[in-house]
Design a protein around this motif. Structure first.
Motif, short mmCIF file in Angstrom:
data_model
loop_
_atom_site.label_atom_id
_atom_site.label_comp_id
_atom_site.label_asym_id
_atom_site.label_seq_id
_atom_site.Cartn_x
_atom_site.Cartn_y
_atom_site.Cartn_z
N SER A 96 -16.83 -0.92 -11.00
CA SER A 96 -16.73 0.37 -11.69
C SER A 96 -15.29 0.86 -11.72
N PHE A 97 -14.55 0.67 -10.63
CA PHE A 97 -13.16 1.11 -10.55
C PHE A 97 -12.32 0.39 -11.59
N LEU A 98 -12.45 -0.93 -11.65
CA LEU A 98 -11.65 -1.71 -12.61
C LEU A 98 -12.07 -1.43 -14.05
N SER A 99 -13.37 -1.25 -14.27
CA SER A 99 -13.85 -0.95 -15.62
C SER A 99 -13.30 0.38 -16.11
N ALA A 100 -13.37 1.40 -15.25
CA ALA A 100 -12.86 2.71 -15.64
C ALA A 100 -11.34 2.67 -15.82
N TYR A 101 -10.65 1.91 -15.00
CA TYR A 101 -9.20 1.78 -15.12
C TYR A 101 -8.83 1.18 -16.48
N ALA A 102 -9.58 0.15 -16.89
CA ALA A 102 -9.31 -0.46 -18.19
C ALA A 102 -9.62 0.50 -19.33
N LEU A 103 -10.69 1.28 -19.21
CA LEU A 103 -11.07 2.21 -20.28
C LEU A 103 -10.07 3.35 -20.45
N VAL A 104 -9.42 3.76 -19.39
CA VAL A 104 -8.53 4.92 -19.45
C VAL A 104 -7.10 4.52 -19.75
N PHE A 105 -6.60 3.46 -19.14
CA PHE A 105 -5.17 3.17 -19.20
C PHE A 105 -4.81 2.00 -20.12
N PHE A 106 -5.78 1.37 -20.75
CA PHE A 106 -5.48 0.29 -21.68
C PHE A 106 -6.00 0.66 -23.06
N ARG A 107 -5.37 0.09 -24.07
CA ARG A 107 -5.80 0.28 -25.44
C ARG A 107 -6.20 -1.07 -26.01
N PHE A 108 -7.44 -1.18 -26.47
CA PHE A 108 -7.94 -2.45 -27.00
C PHE A 108 -8.98 -2.15 -28.07
N PHE A 161 -18.55 5.96 -15.09
CA PHE A 161 -18.31 7.25 -15.74
C PHE A 161 -17.57 8.21 -14.80
N LEU A 162 -17.95 8.25 -13.53
CA LEU A 162 -17.29 9.16 -12.59
C LEU A 162 -15.85 8.76 -12.35
N PHE A 163 -15.59 7.46 -12.24
CA PHE A 163 -14.20 7.01 -12.08
C PHE A 163 -13.39 7.32 -13.33
N ARG A 164 -14.00 7.14 -14.49
CA ARG A 164 -13.28 7.43 -15.73
C ARG A 164 -12.88 8.90 -15.79
N GLN A 165 -13.79 9.78 -15.41
CA GLN A 165 -13.46 11.20 -15.42
C GLN A 165 -12.37 11.52 -14.41
N CYS A 166 -12.38 10.83 -13.29
CA CYS A 166 -11.33 11.04 -12.29
C CYS A 166 -9.97 10.57 -12.81
N PHE A 167 -9.95 9.38 -13.41
CA PHE A 167 -8.68 8.83 -13.92
C PHE A 167 -8.13 9.66 -15.07
N ALA A 168 -9.02 10.30 -15.83
CA ALA A 168 -8.56 11.09 -16.97
C ALA A 168 -7.77 12.31 -16.54
N THR A 169 -7.89 12.72 -15.27
CA THR A 169 -7.14 13.87 -14.78
C THR A 169 -5.74 13.51 -14.31
#
Length: 282
Positions: A96-108, A161-169
């Motif tokens: 989940s951590f790596l998935s959210a990291y890719a969704l927030v900080f990478f563009r694909f 989803f929770l990690f994504r919301q955290c990374f978005a901040t």
């Protein structure tokens, strides 16, 4: 200025003490039952103090094993349950951590679509997905294996989803500063994202550990060997419709073993758990 009222403090502490006693009473009751004989357990009311059969019952359960589950001892069941809970918790957090990291900080391409598909799986209950997943495990020959027991439980849309919301901040300025310093994706993850996510990881670790610890349906489908059973499955198999055929002292010992580790994890991780739920400022 907040006015101090001694009577209000005393009342609050009294209510807290009562709440703690109410929550701990089931644990104490099960412990008392684990020190009594089967005849005493089946002859209510059960006394609220320990009996004389504690060592006998615990030794029989931990070392000799239970008859209704093929003589597997409780230490083996405890090790199996702990292994599954830790593997599922670690797998969920990492994936989940790596998935959210890719969704927030990478563009694909199809980035939003990927997140939408992950999010949609939240609407599918486990019962809907369990038979197709079981068929995949059968086709791969993973029945009665630790891989089959743990791997399908590691994906978590909620944790992603929770990690994504955290990374978005995390401010964009931190990302720009890291790029200026020559930090690559892995260094940025290690030096910036990971420390800022420590409380969230701790909170999620508690939740997913208890999720893995209390699993019943999936281990029941994936295992037919008594040596791979968990504490929860052992409890179900040991309890018979006929009270006289149930080894109640051993059932109580295994019940206590199944209850104590999640309680201990919550107590030990309580501060981190609360901070992870309420700390939204990064």
């Amino acid at each position: 200025m907040i006015e101090r009222r001694p009577w209000a403090d005393a009342l609050a502490h009294g209510l807290l003490v009562v709440a703690v006693l109410v929550m701990l009473f089931p644990l104490w009751y099960v412990f008392v039952a684990s020190t009594r004989s089967a005849a005493e357990i089946l002859s209510p009311p059960l006394p609220l103090w320990p009996g004389r059969h504690g060592w006998e019952n615990w030794h029989a359960t931990l070392v000799d094993g239970a008859r209704r589950i093929g003589g597997v001892d409780a230490l083996r069941l405890l090790a199996n349950t702990t292994l599954i809970a830790l593997a599922v918790a670690a797998g969920k957090i990492v994936i989940s951590f790596l998935s959210a990291y890719a969704l927030v900080f990478f563009r694909f391409p199809l980035q939003r679509t990927a997140f939408a598909l992950i999010f949609v799986t939240l609407m599918l209950p486990v019962e809907v997905r369990i038979m197709p997943t079981y068929q995949v495990m059968v086709d791969l020959g993973l029945i009665n294996t630790w891989t089959g027991l743990t791997l399908p439980l590691m994906a978590s849309a909620t944790a992603t989803f929770l990690f994504r919301q955290c990374f978005a901040t995390i401010p964009d300025e931190l990302l720009e500063a890291a790029r200026i310093d020559g930090a690559g994706p892995w260094r940025f993850l290690r030096d910036v994202v990971l420390p800022l996510s420590a409380t969230n990881i701790a909170a999620l670790s508690v939740i997913v550990f208890i999720y893995g610890w209390t699993q019943y349906l999936w281990p029941l489908l994936m295992t037919s060997s008594n040596d791979m059973h968990t504490l929860i499955i052992a409890l179900k198999k040991m309890v018979s419709f006929a009270d006289a055929d149930t080894e109640w002292p051993q059932v109580m010992v295994i019940t206590l073993l199944a209850m104590l580790p999640p309680v201990a994890v919550v107590i030990v991780m309580q501060r981190w758990f609360v901070r992870g739920l309420v700390d939204g400022d990064k």
